[in-house]
Design an enzyme around this catalytic site. Sequence first.
Site: not given
Length: 203
Positions: A28-29, A32
């Site tokens: 997820h990170e 980003h």
Amino acid sequence: MGLISLLTSNPTAFIIIALALVLSLAVHEFAHAYTADRLGDPTPRRYGRVTLNPIAHLDPFGTLLLLIAGFGFAKPVPVNPNNLGRWGTLWVAAAGPISNLLIAVLCAALLKVFPPTTITLTILLTVMSINVILAVFNLIPIPLLDGSRILGALVPPMGRALAQFEAQPFSFLIVMAFIFLARGPIGSIIQAVQGWVLNVVGV
């Protein structure tokens, strides 16, 4: 109930859930950071966040909260909106939840490929569920979550108001209280999305 309670009652479940959470949060990170990097913002790379290494993304307090309370968070990826612009900021915010939805769909698809053994079903369903939960939670349009960044990019005045609220000292506690109080409706949305993911691949 936190993960730590599973250490003695069901160590296998603890290992599966813990690994699934750590890896899913890292993806997820990374999503980003990678998206921001590709769109011209060097900030995530400067902080060593364009990596799938979970250590770069785990937050000590967020990890502790996860073990104790069953709900935690990773370190937010630092970005510079001035390097991204309005729509770049939107795509960076959306990249995390999108990555989780893609993982969930992949796990659902793999359910049709791998032999339906107990351990296979447990791992794939656990990873799928965790990623659906991460996607749904992060798309809630409230401060500190990706949904607020998406909403802010779509409606700039709302984005400024959300940013001002987020800067307040007790914004984190208010957001946590909201999530706790709204856990019923959020849970229903999570179940609906899980059903949609399974239907997409025909499981």
